[in-house]
Design a protein around this motif. Structure first.
Motif, PDB file in Angstrom:
ATOM      1  N   MET A 105      -3.491  -1.879   9.436  1.00  0.00           N
ATOM      2  CA  MET A 105      -3.228  -0.519   8.936  1.00  0.00           C
ATOM      3  C   MET A 105      -3.675  -0.430   7.469  1.00  0.00           C
ATOM      4  SD  MET A 105       0.396   1.499   9.075  1.00  0.00           S
ATOM      5  CE  MET A 105       0.578   2.167  10.696  1.00  0.00           C
ATOM      6  N   SER A 106      -4.407   0.597   7.139  1.00  0.00           N
ATOM      7  CA  SER A 106      -4.875   0.716   5.752  1.00  0.00           C
ATOM      8  C   SER A 106      -3.729   1.174   4.860  1.00  0.00           C
ATOM      9  CB  SER A 106      -6.016   1.734   5.682  1.00  0.00           C
ATOM     10  OG  SER A 106      -5.508   3.031   5.879  1.00  0.00           O
ATOM     11  N   GLN A 107      -3.877   0.871   3.561  1.00  0.00           N
ATOM     12  CA  GLN A 107      -2.850   1.295   2.605  1.00  0.00           C
ATOM     13  C   GLN A 107      -2.610   2.799   2.708  1.00  0.00           C
ATOM     14  OE1 GLN A 107      -1.419  -1.566   1.777  1.00  0.00           O
ATOM     15  NE2 GLN A 107      -1.425  -1.222  -0.404  1.00  0.00           N
ATOM     16  N   ALA A 108      -3.692   3.571   2.897  1.00  0.00           N
ATOM     17  CA  ALA A 108      -3.596   5.029   2.919  1.00  0.00           C
ATOM     18  C   ALA A 108      -2.715   5.520   4.064  1.00  0.00           C
ATOM     19  CB  ALA A 108      -4.985   5.641   3.017  1.00  0.00           C
ATOM     20  N   ALA A 109      -2.718   4.782   5.163  1.00  0.00           N
ATOM     21  CA  ALA A 109      -1.972   5.221   6.344  1.00  0.00           C
ATOM     22  C   ALA A 109      -0.484   4.882   6.255  1.00  0.00           C
ATOM     23  CB  ALA A 109      -2.568   4.594   7.590  1.00  0.00           C
ATOM     24  N   GLN A 110      -0.113   4.095   5.229  1.00  0.00           N
ATOM     25  CA  GLN A 110       1.292   3.683   5.109  1.00  0.00           C
ATOM     26  C   GLN A 110       2.123   4.806   4.499  1.00  0.00           C
ATOM     27  OE1 GLN A 110       2.416   0.700   6.017  1.00  0.00           O
ATOM     28  NE2 GLN A 110       0.789  -0.791   5.826  1.00  0.00           N
ATOM     29  N   LYS A 111       3.369   4.888   4.949  1.00  0.00           N
ATOM     30  CA  LYS A 111       4.274   5.893   4.379  1.00  0.00           C
ATOM     31  C   LYS A 111       4.970   5.292   3.160  1.00  0.00           C
ATOM     32  CE  LYS A 111       5.540   7.242   8.937  1.00  0.00           C
ATOM     33  NZ  LYS A 111       6.640   7.467   9.853  1.00  0.00           N
ATOM     34  N   THR A 112       5.309   6.159   2.208  1.00  0.00           N
ATOM     35  CA  THR A 112       6.055   5.700   1.032  1.00  0.00           C
ATOM     36  C   THR A 112       7.317   6.545   0.886  1.00  0.00           C
ATOM     37  OG1 THR A 112       4.808   7.196  -0.400  1.00  0.00           O
ATOM     38  CG2 THR A 112       3.999   4.928  -0.236  1.00  0.00           C
ATOM     39  N   THR A 113       8.359   5.949   0.308  1.00  0.00           N
ATOM     40  CA  THR A 113       9.606   6.687   0.097  1.00  0.00           C
ATOM     41  C   THR A 113       9.513   7.419  -1.242  1.00  0.00           C
ATOM     42  OG1 THR A 113      10.838   5.064  -1.206  1.00  0.00           O
ATOM     43  CG2 THR A 113      10.788   4.708   1.187  1.00  0.00           C
ATOM     44  N   PRO A 114      10.435   8.355  -1.506  1.00  0.00           N
ATOM     45  CA  PRO A 114      10.415   9.053  -2.802  1.00  0.00           C
ATOM     46  C   PRO A 114      10.700   8.113  -3.983  1.00  0.00           C
ATOM     47  CG  PRO A 114      12.277   9.805  -1.451  1.00  0.00           C
ATOM     48  CD  PRO A 114      11.432   8.930  -0.584  1.00  0.00           C
ATOM     49  N   LEU A 115      11.053   6.856  -3.699  1.00  0.00           N
ATOM     50  CA  LEU A 115      11.323   5.890  -4.776  1.00  0.00           C
ATOM     51  C   LEU A 115      10.172   4.891  -4.970  1.00  0.00           C
ATOM     52  CD1 LEU A 115      15.098   5.269  -4.031  1.00  0.00           C
ATOM     53  CD2 LEU A 115      14.161   6.295  -6.112  1.00  0.00           C
ATOM     54  N   TYR A 116       9.098   5.077  -4.218  1.00  0.00           N
ATOM     55  CA  TYR A 116       7.989   4.114  -4.261  1.00  0.00           C
ATOM     56  C   TYR A 116       7.474   3.876  -5.690  1.00  0.00           C
ATOM     57  CZ  TYR A 116       3.391   2.052  -3.521  1.00  0.00           C
ATOM     58  OH  TYR A 116       2.294   1.231  -3.582  1.00  0.00           O
ATOM     59  N   GLU A 117       7.276   4.958  -6.443  1.00  0.00           N
ATOM     60  CA  GLU A 117       6.758   4.829  -7.823  1.00  0.00           C
ATOM     61  C   GLU A 117       7.720   4.031  -8.698  1.00  0.00           C
ATOM     62  OE1 GLU A 117       3.773   5.624  -8.491  1.00  0.00           O
ATOM     63  OE2 GLU A 117       3.395   6.789  -6.664  1.00  0.00           O
ATOM     64  N   GLU A 118       9.022   4.206  -8.466  1.00  0.00           N
ATOM     65  CA  GLU A 118      10.037   3.457  -9.239  1.00  0.00           C
ATOM     66  C   GLU A 118       9.939   1.958  -8.929  1.00  0.00           C
ATOM     67  OE1 GLU A 118      11.922   4.772 -11.640  1.00  0.00           O
ATOM     68  OE2 GLU A 118      10.825   6.625 -11.169  1.00  0.00           O
ATOM     69  N   HIS A 119       9.742   1.634  -7.662  1.00  0.00           N
ATOM     70  CA  HIS A 119       9.615   0.213  -7.273  1.00  0.00           C
ATOM     71  C   HIS A 119       8.404  -0.415  -7.964  1.00  0.00           C
ATOM     72  CE1 HIS A 119      12.695   1.155  -4.486  1.00  0.00           C
ATOM     73  NE2 HIS A 119      11.929   1.699  -3.565  1.00  0.00           N
ATOM     74  N   VAL A 120       7.299   0.295  -7.943  1.00  0.00           N
ATOM     75  CA  VAL A 120       6.067  -0.219  -8.559  1.00  0.00           C
ATOM     76  C   VAL A 120       6.276  -0.375 -10.067  1.00  0.00           C
ATOM     77  CG1 VAL A 120       3.637   0.315  -9.045  1.00  0.00           C
ATOM     78  CG2 VAL A 120       4.563   0.714  -6.752  1.00  0.00           C
ATOM     79  N   ARG A 121       6.888   0.654 -10.666  1.00  0.00           N
ATOM     80  CA  ARG A 121       7.117   0.661 -12.112  1.00  0.00           C
ATOM     81  C   ARG A 121       7.995  -0.514 -12.553  1.00  0.00           C
ATOM     82  NH1 ARG A 121      10.487   3.145 -15.743  1.00  0.00           N
ATOM     83  NH2 ARG A 121      11.865   4.049 -14.186  1.00  0.00           N
ATOM     84  N   ARG A 122       8.943  -0.886 -11.698  1.00  0.00           N
ATOM     85  CA  ARG A 122       9.856  -1.988 -12.035  1.00  0.00           C
ATOM     86  C   ARG A 122       9.338  -3.343 -11.552  1.00  0.00           C
ATOM     87  NH1 ARG A 122      14.978  -0.472 -13.878  1.00  0.00           N
ATOM     88  NH2 ARG A 122      15.272   1.792 -13.914  1.00  0.00           N
ATOM     89  N   GLY A 123       8.102  -3.362 -11.064  1.00  0.00           N
ATOM     90  CA  GLY A 123       7.459  -4.638 -10.735  1.00  0.00           C
ATOM     91  C   GLY A 123       7.881  -5.271  -9.426  1.00  0.00           C
ATOM     92  N   ALA A 124       8.352  -4.457  -8.464  1.00  0.00           N
ATOM     93  CA  ALA A 124       8.753  -5.007  -7.162  1.00  0.00           C
ATOM     94  C   ALA A 124       7.534  -5.525  -6.406  1.00  0.00           C
ATOM     95  CB  ALA A 124       9.450  -3.939  -6.331  1.00  0.00           C
ATOM     96  N   LYS A 125       7.743  -6.552  -5.603  1.00  0.00           N
ATOM     97  CA  LYS A 125       6.699  -7.026  -4.692  1.00  0.00           C
ATOM     98  C   LYS A 125       6.779  -6.143  -3.443  1.00  0.00           C
ATOM     99  CE  LYS A 125       5.140 -10.985  -2.049  1.00  0.00           C
ATOM    100  NZ  LYS A 125       5.549 -12.241  -1.400  1.00  0.00           N
ATOM    101  N   ILE A 126       5.691  -5.461  -3.133  1.00  0.00           N
ATOM    102  CA  ILE A 126       5.681  -4.474  -2.043  1.00  0.00           C
ATOM    103  C   ILE A 126       5.063  -5.078  -0.783  1.00  0.00           C
ATOM    104  CG2 ILE A 126       4.818  -2.184  -1.353  1.00  0.00           C
ATOM    105  CD1 ILE A 126       6.714  -1.861  -3.695  1.00  0.00           C
ATOM    106  N   ILE A 127       5.710  -4.808   0.373  1.00  0.00           N
ATOM    107  CA  ILE A 127       5.122  -5.239   1.648  1.00  0.00           C
ATOM    108  C   ILE A 127       5.101  -4.057   2.618  1.00  0.00           C
ATOM    109  CG2 ILE A 127       5.880  -7.666   1.470  1.00  0.00           C
ATOM    110  CD1 ILE A 127       8.109  -6.785   3.632  1.00  0.00           C
ATOM    111  N   SER A 128       4.385  -4.228   3.730  1.00  0.00           N
ATOM    112  CA  SER A 128       4.394  -3.227   4.787  1.00  0.00           C
ATOM    113  C   SER A 128       5.539  -3.552   5.736  1.00  0.00           C
ATOM    114  CB  SER A 128       3.062  -3.264   5.526  1.00  0.00           C
ATOM    115  OG  SER A 128       3.145  -2.428   6.651  1.00  0.00           O
TER     116      SER A 128
END
Length: 367
Positions: free
Chosen positions: A1-24
């Motif tokens: 599945m491409s990154q574009a096809a993945q769904k994100t939650t309304p908190l996704y930007e916060e996770h990225v901003r705080r340096g979380a390791k993101i998985i599918s």
């Protein structure tokens, strides 16, 4: 599945901003950890942690016939609910297999909120829609709402820091609407960690504000943002099942040891006949919990479980327990091999490691 096809939650930007390791995860981009799974796990056991649960589905069922109809679709008896109460329950297929496990809350006299598993939301909605009578209204509000779980022994202190000293916490399995910073949120005394906790639901547009305020006001209570990794180790220590792993269409709630959430006295609900049959003839397999005897590689899903050298089942969930510092897991084994205290062997890459069937939960809080 491409990154574009993945769904994100309304908190996704916060996770990225705080340096979380993101998985599918089930089609969603989710934080698996911020610092380390072990550190986040201990934060929840000892202080308090916050999890993004915005990927969970939120379905609304309303109308004069909502209660009567829902009671034919769910295993637990929602006639026992009053406004503000919730219960754990299942959707079953005709063969008694588990479609999903969920919590249903009665939020108004004729209105129910169903919080369902992320990967099952569309399937659950379609299944309900297929059987829905004309006088029942069904809505999927998932895209417009988010949620967080605030879990741990210091949650009550953090709750007061967020909502005020004079605001009462809802009692276990109850839900209340509370004013919060110019908006309104729903707070339920539920969770998936074995610790005291709340799950808070809000409009997607309020998600980042709520998340950041919890972290800001909870700093003095040792709050930590937590990912799916710690959520998994915490729930597995408590032997809470995971849909798609421990629960599936291949097994029914009685085999899963969750018959308590099935009311067989109710005259008609989907899957009831099959469950009565299982009860009468006793289950073929049982979902057991086990601990490894001593050190070794951690147990993982699909590893074989043996009894006296004979394969009797396989692991559905397994990990290294941060609280017990030993390998733990759950799995389905033949009923004859499912007794507490039964010695098992876990086959890991051709080698056999000893384990023992234990009473659930595997982790018990020290008083």
């Amino acid at each position: 599945m491409s990154q574009a096809a993945q769904k994100t939650t309304p908190l996704y930007e916060e996770h990225v901003r705080r340096g979380a390791k993101i998985i599918s995860f089930g089609g969603w981009l989710m934080p698996v950890q911020y610092t380390s799974i072990v550190e986040e796990h201990h934060a929840v056991r000892n202080n308090v942690g916050i999890f993004d649960i915005s990927h969970m589905g939120q379905l609304l069922v309303s109308g004069p016939a909502a209660r009567g109809w829902l009671n034919t679709m769910l295993t637990n008896n929602i006639n026992k609910l009053e406004v503000g109460q919730g219960q754990y329950t299942f959707f079953l297929n005709e063969g008694g297999g588990i479609i999903d496990d969920l919590i249903v809350y009665q939020i108004e006299e004729q209105k129910f909120l169903l919080v369902v598993n992320a990967a099952r939301t569309d399937e659950d909605f379609a299944w309900l829609e297929r059987y829905r009578p004309k006088d029942v209204d069904l809505k999927n509000r998932s895209a417009n709402f988010g949620g967080v779980a605030v879990q741990g022994p210091r949650m009550p202190e953090l709750f007061r820091a967020l909502f005020g000293e004079n605001v009462n916490l809802p009692t276990r399995n109850h839900i209340v609407d509370l004013p919060f910073d110019g908006t309104s949120v729903s707070v339920a005394r539920t969770g998936y960690t074995g610790e005291d906790g709340v799950e808070v639901f809000f409009r997607a547009s309020d998600a980042a504000k709520f998340w950041n305020l919890v972290l800001e006001r909870g700093a003095r209570f040792g709050v930590k943002p937590c990912g799916l990794g710690a959520r998994d180790t915490l729930r597995l220590e408590m032997c809470y099942p995971l849909n798609g792993s421990d629960l599936s269409a291949d097994h029914n709630p009685i085999e899963a040891g969750l018959g308590f959430f099935v009311d067989l006295e109710k005259p008609n609900f989907t899957g009831r006949e099959k469950l009565l049959e299982t009860k009468a003839n006793s289950a073929r397999e049982r979902l057991i919990a086990f601990k490894m005897n001593g050190k070794g590689p951690p147990p993982r899903p699909h590893y074989s479980l043996l009894n006296n050298g004979t394969r009797v089942g396989e692991i559905s969930s397994g990990t290294l327990s941060p609280s017990l510092n030993i390998g733990i897991g759950m799995g389905y084994v033949s009923s004859a091999s499912a007794k507490i205290g039964t010695p098992l062997e876990v086959e890991i890459r051709g080698q056999k490691f000893p384990a023992t069937i234990e009473k659930k939960p595997l982790y018990k809080k020290q008083s």
